[in-house]
Design an enzyme around this catalytic site. Structure first.
Site, PDB file in Angstrom:
ATOM      1  N   TYR A  30     -10.472  -3.282  -3.282  1.00 37.01           N
ATOM      2  CA  TYR A  30      -9.468  -2.385  -2.706  1.00 37.01           C
ATOM      3  C   TYR A  30      -9.754  -2.228  -1.211  1.00 37.01           C
ATOM      4  O   TYR A  30     -10.348  -3.107  -0.595  1.00 37.01           O
ATOM      5  CB  TYR A  30      -9.508  -1.054  -3.480  1.00 37.01           C
ATOM      6  CG  TYR A  30      -8.245  -0.236  -3.426  1.00 37.01           C
ATOM      7  CD1 TYR A  30      -6.987  -0.823  -3.469  1.00 37.01           C
ATOM      8  CD2 TYR A  30      -8.312   1.153  -3.338  1.00 37.01           C
ATOM      9  CE1 TYR A  30      -5.827  -0.054  -3.431  1.00 37.01           C
ATOM     10  CE2 TYR A  30      -7.160   1.929  -3.301  1.00 37.01           C
ATOM     11  CZ  TYR A  30      -5.920   1.311  -3.346  1.00 37.01           C
ATOM     12  OH  TYR A  30      -4.781   2.079  -3.309  1.00 37.01           O
ATOM     13  N   ARG A  83       5.026  -2.591   4.820  1.00 35.53           N
ATOM     14  CA  ARG A  83       4.052  -1.662   5.422  1.00 35.53           C
ATOM     15  C   ARG A  83       2.751  -1.712   4.625  1.00 35.53           C
ATOM     16  O   ARG A  83       2.431  -0.824   3.868  1.00 35.53           O
ATOM     17  CB  ARG A  83       4.618  -0.231   5.431  1.00 35.53           C
ATOM     18  CG  ARG A  83       3.758   0.756   6.217  1.00 35.53           C
ATOM     19  CD  ARG A  83       3.972   2.180   5.783  1.00 35.53           C
ATOM     20  NE  ARG A  83       3.749   2.406   4.369  1.00 35.53           N
ATOM     21  CZ  ARG A  83       2.542   2.563   3.814  1.00 35.53           C
ATOM     22  NH1 ARG A  83       1.454   2.483   4.545  1.00 35.53           N
ATOM     23  NH2 ARG A  83       2.438   2.785   2.515  1.00 35.53           N
ATOM     24  N   LYS A 101      -4.443  -3.269  -6.878  1.00 27.09           N
ATOM     25  CA  LYS A 101      -4.164  -1.985  -7.544  1.00 27.09           C
ATOM     26  C   LYS A 101      -4.189  -2.122  -9.058  1.00 27.09           C
ATOM     27  O   LYS A 101      -4.711  -1.260  -9.766  1.00 27.09           O
ATOM     28  CB  LYS A 101      -2.806  -1.436  -7.089  1.00 27.09           C
ATOM     29  CG  LYS A 101      -2.849  -0.746  -5.750  1.00 27.09           C
ATOM     30  CD  LYS A 101      -1.882   0.422  -5.686  1.00 27.09           C
ATOM     31  CE  LYS A 101      -2.426   1.486  -4.763  1.00 27.09           C
ATOM     32  NZ  LYS A 101      -1.612   2.670  -4.641  1.00 27.09           N
ATOM     33  N   GLU A 173       5.065   0.322  -4.011  1.00 28.40           N
ATOM     34  CA  GLU A 173       3.836   0.326  -3.214  1.00 28.40           C
ATOM     35  C   GLU A 173       4.041  -0.315  -1.842  1.00 28.40           C
ATOM     36  O   GLU A 173       4.551  -1.436  -1.730  1.00 28.40           O
ATOM     37  CB  GLU A 173       2.747  -0.436  -3.980  1.00 28.40           C
ATOM     38  CG  GLU A 173       1.409  -0.473  -3.288  1.00 28.40           C
ATOM     39  CD  GLU A 173       0.798   0.911  -3.111  1.00 28.40           C
ATOM     40  OE1 GLU A 173       0.052   1.082  -2.132  1.00 28.40           O
ATOM     41  OE2 GLU A 173       1.059   1.809  -3.929  1.00 28.40           O
ATOM     42  N   ASP A 174       3.632   0.398  -0.815  1.00 28.90           N
ATOM     43  CA  ASP A 174       3.632  -0.110   0.567  1.00 28.90           C
ATOM     44  C   ASP A 174       4.987  -0.636   1.036  1.00 28.90           C
ATOM     45  O   ASP A 174       5.076  -1.666   1.718  1.00 28.90           O
ATOM     46  CB  ASP A 174       2.542  -1.184   0.731  1.00 28.90           C
ATOM     47  CG  ASP A 174       1.154  -0.547   0.835  1.00 28.90           C
ATOM     48  OD1 ASP A 174       1.077   0.695   0.785  1.00 28.90           O
ATOM     49  OD2 ASP A 174       0.162  -1.279   0.960  1.00 28.90           O
ATOM     50  N   ASP A 196       2.827   6.761  -5.152  1.00 28.30           N
ATOM     51  CA  ASP A 196       1.735   7.705  -4.871  1.00 28.30           C
ATOM     52  C   ASP A 196       1.475   7.884  -3.380  1.00 28.30           C
ATOM     53  O   ASP A 196       0.666   8.709  -2.988  1.00 28.30           O
ATOM     54  CB  ASP A 196       0.453   7.304  -5.603  1.00 28.30           C
ATOM     55  CG  ASP A 196      -0.118   5.975  -5.125  1.00 28.30           C
ATOM     56  OD1 ASP A 196       0.552   5.280  -4.353  1.00 28.30           O
ATOM     57  OD2 ASP A 196      -1.239   5.626  -5.546  1.00 28.30           O
ATOM     58  N   ASP A 197       2.174   7.137  -2.530  1.00 25.26           N
ATOM     59  CA  ASP A 197       2.027   7.322  -1.084  1.00 25.26           C
ATOM     60  C   ASP A 197       2.845   8.503  -0.579  1.00 25.26           C
ATOM     61  O   ASP A 197       2.542   9.072   0.469  1.00 25.26           O
ATOM     62  CB  ASP A 197       2.475   6.064  -0.323  1.00 25.26           C
ATOM     63  CG  ASP A 197       1.539   4.887  -0.560  1.00 25.26           C
ATOM     64  OD1 ASP A 197       0.330   5.121  -0.731  1.00 25.26           O
ATOM     65  OD2 ASP A 197       2.018   3.741  -0.578  1.00 25.26           O
ATOM     66  N   ASN A 248      -5.561   3.331   6.588  1.00 27.58           N
ATOM     67  CA  ASN A 248      -6.350   2.190   6.112  1.00 27.58           C
ATOM     68  C   ASN A 248      -5.952   0.917   6.846  1.00 27.58           C
ATOM     69  O   ASN A 248      -4.823   0.816   7.323  1.00 27.58           O
ATOM     70  CB  ASN A 248      -6.108   1.984   4.608  1.00 27.58           C
ATOM     71  CG  ASN A 248      -6.775   3.045   3.778  1.00 27.58           C
ATOM     72  OD1 ASN A 248      -7.849   3.508   4.099  1.00 27.58           O
ATOM     73  ND2 ASN A 248      -6.130   3.445   2.688  1.00 27.58           N
ATOM     74  N   ASN A 293      -9.194   8.736  -1.641  1.00 29.41           N
ATOM     75  CA  ASN A 293      -8.607   7.465  -2.054  1.00 29.41           C
ATOM     76  C   ASN A 293      -7.706   7.673  -3.252  1.00 29.41           C
ATOM     77  O   ASN A 293      -8.107   8.315  -4.232  1.00 29.41           O
ATOM     78  CB  ASN A 293      -9.751   6.508  -2.424  1.00 29.41           C
ATOM     79  CG  ASN A 293      -9.294   5.079  -2.551  1.00 29.41           C
ATOM     80  OD1 ASN A 293      -8.262   4.791  -3.153  1.00 29.41           O
ATOM     81  ND2 ASN A 293     -10.065   4.166  -1.998  1.00 29.41           N
TER      82      ASN A 293
END
Length: 393
Positions: A30, A83, A101, A173-174, A196-197, A248, A293
């Protein structure tokens, strides 16, 4: 590269290694290492570890999904690579994030590896360096936007539900913020989705966004605006030195642990970071930086959703996961300066988070696994995948 090869060659051994050495190997699988892996993904690419769906697949996304060999999928992590961490648009090379993940969903949360599917939606990239890189593995075009983008995502979400049913958990995600909020809002009523962001406790608390700024802030932030006189002095806006340098990977962190402890005078700061930092000795005292995290949350959250048979995700379920984590921080941890429990006990933490998420799903009438187990912690533990080797002596 070694760990990904091991995962491909001997899955059980890979997860056994991960579980037994989680604190050492988490930064490799990760953040921060996964960020470097994504940047170099084209040049280290050996074989596909996830499923790529591109603009060229428009009109036959369901057919592409059906090419994946495993048919009983419970968790999908999907990105469009716009992103990636704090590194920006990495296009198709963002696949490292869903792969990493989902490895943690299994190692830390006990979701069966065969039930996990990493997906990258390839709509191009605006990263000129990648577009000119001979080893780039994605579409060599600028990012699709507007109707073309929306129609592909619509087709994908319909195909996911058609192929795997309404109880497959999809984690966005992202995605860039302008798409992340839109996608979550659009599909949360019809699909089992979360991000979860951008889902967290801030929805229930006041922050530094005041009502007088409503005309100048992004639409998704307006929800958090409240009546308060604008505070122009940063020192007046913060009342205690809690510093969360969350960007990160480590190279993008807003400040180091050492800077936080030294700048706050005699190590008064409570520090948390997105990527790991080594302990810091300051004035003859050892400070252990916390890693804020999301790997503490999403594996157990996913396990709770899957084991309860939840059909929708509500913000209260995400909040229950966060509260379950907070309750596992002991006075002993606080004495050491920790604000999170150690990752060495992450499987136990995940089981407790899963139980709390399941409780909330049952209370909200969203759980389909009936009858409701009497002891949800034990039930979660019993459902966890464990890479056990038999003892022959």
């Amino acid at each position: 590269m070694f760990l990904m090869d091991l995962q491909e060659r001997n899955e059980r051994l890979f997860y056994k290694l991960m579980i037994d050495n989680v604190e050492e190997l988490l930064p490799v699988v990760y953040t921060p290492t996964v960020g470097e892996a994504c940047q170099k993904y084209g040049s280290i690419f050996r074989r596909s570890q996830g499923l790529y769906i591109s603009l060229k697949d428009k009109g036959r996304v369901l057919e592409v999904l059906r090419n994946w060999p495993e048919k009983s999928i419970q968790v999908i992590v999907v990105t469009d690579g716009e992103r990636i961490l704090g590194l920006g648009d990495l296009g198709c090379q963002g696949m490292g994030i869903p792969v990493g993940k989902l490895a943690l969903y299994t190692a830390l949360g006990g979701v069966r590896p065969s039930a996990c599917l990493p997906i990258t939606i390839d709509v191009g990239t605006n990263n000129e360096e990648l577009l000119n890189d001979e080893f780039y593995i994605g579409l060599r075009q600028k990012r699709a936007t507007g109707q073309e983008y929306t129609e592909l995502l619509d087709e994908f979400m319909v195909a996911v539900k058609q192929n795997y049913g309404q109880k497959v958990l999809v984690q966005f995600e992202d995605f860039a913020n302008h798409n992340a909020f839109t996608l979550l809002e659009k599909y949360k009523a019809t699909h089992l989705v979360f991000n979860d962001d951008i889902q967290s406790k801030t929805s229930q608390e006041e922050g530094l966004i005041v009502s007088s700024r409503k005309d100048s802030i992004q639409p998704f932030k307006k929800l958090y605006a409240h009546e308060h006189e604008p505070v122009k002095d940063l020192l007046s806006a913060i009342k205690r030195p809690i510093i969360l340098a969350l960007s990160n990977p480590t190279s993008k962190s807003e400040c180091t642990a050492e800077q936080a402890y030294s700048w706050s005078q005699v190590g008064r700061a409570i520090f948390g970071s997105g990527s790991p930092f080594d302990p810091v000795k300051y004035n003859d005292k050892l400070f252990v930086p916390a890693q804020a995290n999301n790997a503490y949350i999403f594996p157990g959250f996913g396990l709770g959703v899957v084991t309860s048979g939840a059909i929708r995700v509500k913000d209260d379920m995400v909040l229950a996961a966060a509260e379950a984590l907070a309750e596992q921080v002991t006075a002993e941890h606080f004495d050491k300066g920790l604000i999170y429990p150690p990752f060495s006990s992450i499987r136990k933490i995940s089981a407790n988070i899963a139980a709390r998420v399941a409780v909330k799903a049952y209370d909200l009438g969203l759980a389909s696994h009936l009858p409701r187990p009497k002891d949800l912690v034990k039930y979660a533990e019993s459902c966890m995948y464990s890479p056990i080797y038999r003892s022959y002596r």
